[in-house]
Design a protein around this motif. Structure first.
Motif, mmCIF file in Angstrom:
data_model
loop_
_atom_site.group_PDB
_atom_site.id
_atom_site.type_symbol
_atom_site.label_atom_id
_atom_site.label_comp_id
_atom_site.label_asym_id
_atom_site.label_seq_id
_atom_site.Cartn_x
_atom_site.Cartn_y
_atom_site.Cartn_z
ATOM 1 N N ASP A 4 0.870 -1.175 0.000
ATOM 2 C CA ASP A 4 0.000 0.000 0.000
ATOM 3 C C ASP A 4 0.910 1.229 0.000
ATOM 4 O OD1 ASP A 4 -1.955 1.911 0.260
ATOM 5 O OD2 ASP A 4 -2.884 1.017 2.037
ATOM 6 N N TYR A 5 1.495 1.491 -1.168
ATOM 7 C CA TYR A 5 2.567 2.472 -1.273
ATOM 8 C C TYR A 5 2.107 3.905 -1.034
ATOM 9 C CZ TYR A 5 4.868 -1.598 -3.218
ATOM 10 O OH TYR A 5 5.374 -2.856 -3.401
ATOM 11 N N ALA A 6 0.920 4.264 -1.488
ATOM 12 C CA ALA A 6 0.439 5.632 -1.275
ATOM 13 C C ALA A 6 0.210 5.890 0.217
ATOM 14 C CB ALA A 6 -0.837 5.878 -2.072
ATOM 15 N N ALA A 7 -0.403 4.939 0.913
ATOM 16 C CA ALA A 7 -0.628 5.094 2.353
ATOM 17 C C ALA A 7 0.701 5.099 3.108
ATOM 18 C CB ALA A 7 -1.537 3.985 2.871
ATOM 19 N N ALA A 8 1.637 4.265 2.676
ATOM 20 C CA ALA A 8 2.959 4.242 3.310
ATOM 21 C C ALA A 8 3.640 5.595 3.141
ATOM 22 C CB ALA A 8 3.819 3.137 2.706
ATOM 23 N N GLU A 9 3.589 6.134 1.933
ATOM 24 C CA GLU A 9 4.189 7.447 1.678
ATOM 25 C C GLU A 9 3.596 8.497 2.620
ATOM 26 O OE1 GLU A 9 4.122 10.960 -1.664
ATOM 27 O OE2 GLU A 9 3.543 8.948 -2.296
ATOM 28 N N ALA A 10 2.280 8.484 2.784
ATOM 29 C CA ALA A 10 1.628 9.449 3.674
ATOM 30 C C ALA A 10 2.105 9.279 5.119
ATOM 31 C CB ALA A 10 0.114 9.293 3.590
ATOM 32 N N LEU A 58 7.807 5.908 -3.098
ATOM 33 C CA LEU A 58 7.717 6.743 -4.301
ATOM 34 C C LEU A 58 8.230 5.990 -5.523
ATOM 35 C CD1 LEU A 58 8.959 10.048 -2.679
ATOM 36 C CD2 LEU A 58 6.683 9.712 -3.692
ATOM 37 N N ASP A 59 9.322 5.280 -5.348
ATOM 38 C CA ASP A 59 9.887 4.494 -6.444
ATOM 39 C C ASP A 59 8.894 3.431 -6.905
ATOM 40 O OD1 ASP A 59 12.708 3.806 -7.806
ATOM 41 O OD2 ASP A 59 11.702 1.923 -7.266
ATOM 42 N N ALA A 60 8.243 2.778 -5.964
ATOM 43 C CA ALA A 60 7.256 1.747 -6.307
ATOM 44 C C ALA A 60 6.083 2.345 -7.077
ATOM 45 C CB ALA A 60 6.759 1.052 -5.044
ATOM 46 N N ARG A 61 5.819 3.614 -6.841
ATOM 47 C CA ARG A 61 4.728 4.297 -7.547
ATOM 48 C C ARG A 61 5.229 4.997 -8.808
ATOM 49 N NH1 ARG A 61 2.376 8.257 -3.847
ATOM 50 N NH2 ARG A 61 0.722 8.402 -5.409
ATOM 51 N N LEU A 92 7.343 7.362 -9.160
ATOM 52 C CA LEU A 92 7.572 8.796 -8.991
ATOM 53 C C LEU A 92 9.074 8.987 -8.780
ATOM 54 C CD1 LEU A 92 4.504 9.468 -6.679
ATOM 55 C CD2 LEU A 92 4.731 10.065 -9.109
ATOM 56 N N TYR A 93 9.798 8.770 -9.859
ATOM 57 C CA TYR A 93 11.257 8.652 -9.780
ATOM 58 C C TYR A 93 11.981 9.920 -9.359
ATOM 59 C CZ TYR A 93 10.122 4.257 -12.033
ATOM 60 O OH TYR A 93 9.584 3.038 -12.329
ATOM 61 N N PRO A 94 11.644 11.102 -9.867
ATOM 62 C CA PRO A 94 12.376 12.292 -9.392
ATOM 63 C C PRO A 94 12.213 12.513 -7.884
ATOM 64 C CG PRO A 94 11.184 12.795 -11.414
ATOM 65 C CD PRO A 94 10.731 11.435 -10.963
ATOM 66 N N GLU A 95 11.000 12.301 -7.374
ATOM 67 C CA GLU A 95 10.752 12.469 -5.944
ATOM 68 C C GLU A 95 11.489 11.392 -5.141
ATOM 69 O OE1 GLU A 95 8.434 12.308 -8.333
ATOM 70 O OE2 GLU A 95 7.113 14.053 -8.174
ATOM 71 N N ALA A 96 11.474 10.172 -5.649
ATOM 72 C CA ALA A 96 12.183 9.078 -4.967
ATOM 73 C C ALA A 96 13.678 9.374 -4.921
ATOM 74 C CB ALA A 96 11.920 7.753 -5.677
ATOM 75 N N TYR A 97 14.229 9.799 -6.035
ATOM 76 C CA TYR A 97 15.655 10.114 -6.098
ATOM 77 C C TYR A 97 16.012 11.188 -5.070
ATOM 78 C CZ TYR A 97 20.199 11.300 -8.135
ATOM 79 O OH TYR A 97 21.539 11.527 -8.326
ATOM 80 N N ALA A 98 15.179 12.222 -4.989
ATOM 81 C CA ALA A 98 15.437 13.311 -4.029
ATOM 82 C C ALA A 98 15.411 12.785 -2.594
ATOM 83 C CB ALA A 98 14.418 14.426 -4.224
ATOM 84 N N ASP A 99 14.482 11.883 -2.283
ATOM 85 C CA ASP A 99 14.418 11.341 -0.926
ATOM 86 C C ASP A 99 15.590 10.408 -0.627
ATOM 87 O OD1 ASP A 99 12.211 12.781 -0.132
ATOM 88 O OD2 ASP A 99 10.890 11.046 0.097
ATOM 89 N N PHE A 100 16.014 9.612 -1.601
ATOM 90 C CA PHE A 100 17.209 8.789 -1.385
ATOM 91 C C PHE A 100 18.415 9.690 -1.100
ATOM 92 C CE2 PHE A 100 15.186 5.275 -4.063
ATOM 93 C CZ PHE A 100 14.969 4.437 -2.979
ATOM 94 N N GLN A 101 18.519 10.774 -1.846
ATOM 95 C CA GLN A 101 19.621 11.717 -1.615
ATOM 96 C C GLN A 101 19.533 12.329 -0.215
ATOM 97 O OE1 GLN A 101 19.340 14.317 -5.158
ATOM 98 N NE2 GLN A 101 21.426 13.648 -5.585
#
Length: 188
Positions: free
Chosen positions: A116-122, A146-149, A151-160
């Motif tokens: 449940d990636y959207a709920a996890a993100e929240a 985010l990556d699972a959804r 949303l790669y630019p956002e995921a990349y920013a969070d990994f950074q």
């Protein structure tokens, strides 16, 4: 009674091992044993769960201590593969004390397990808003969601961000190696 936050390792998300946030209460031997079981990656979950249940059966626990025990019980339930029950424990913790970022972080990890990636993100976002103690873990897990959804630019920013907060941490570093950053064409 003192209320402390500590780290417990909990492998949940393959191939990356997720790290959950354990919450400690000092005041009853059962609550302390529940915390120690959640901290230990080697102890049997069933032993720790019995201690958590005994602690929760006591009326003497403060609201914060009860919340901490619910979080620790959720960690043990996850370790035992009982994700639905862990989610219920995290929900009880959040209902008791909505300002505990670690409860939101752990619930997000459980929701990741449920895909449940959207709920996890929240949940990860809420844990960050509440200044979760180890924010790098919330950024890392939110990046996975985010990556699972896709949303790669956002995921990349969070990994950074996770790597910036915890330099040298291998998990976000490995994830970042999967990305290729290219310049967007200039329109015009």
């Amino acid at each position: 009674m003192r209320f402390l936050i500590s780290l417990a390792a909990l492998a949940i998300i393959a191939p990356a091992s997720a790290a959950a946030q354990s919450v400690v209460t000092i005041g009853t031997s059962q609550a302390r044993g529940c915390y120690e079981a959640a901290m230990s990656g080697t102890s049997r979950a069933s032993t720790g769960l019995a201690l958590c249940e005994a602690a929760l059966a006591q009326d003497a626990l403060s609201r914060r201590d009860r919340t901490a025990t619910e979080v620790n019980m959720g960690i043990l339930l996850m370790r035992d593969g009982r994700t639905h029950e862990a989610l219920a424990a995290y929900d009880r913790a959040i209902n008791l004390f909505p300002g505990l970022g670690e409860a939101w972080l752990n619930r997000g990890i459980a929701r990741m397990q449920e895909r449940d990636y959207a709920a996890a993100e929240a949940d990860f976002t809420r844990s960050l808003e509440l200044n979760v103690r180890e924010a790098h873990k919330a950024y890392y897990h939110r990046a996975l969601a985010l990556d699972a959804r896709e949303l790669y630019p956002e995921a990349y920013a969070d990994f950074q961000q996770a790597l910036e907060l915890e330099p040298g941490w291998n998990l976000p570093l490995r994830e970042l190696e999967r990305y290729e950053v290219v310049r967007a064409p200039v329109n015009g």
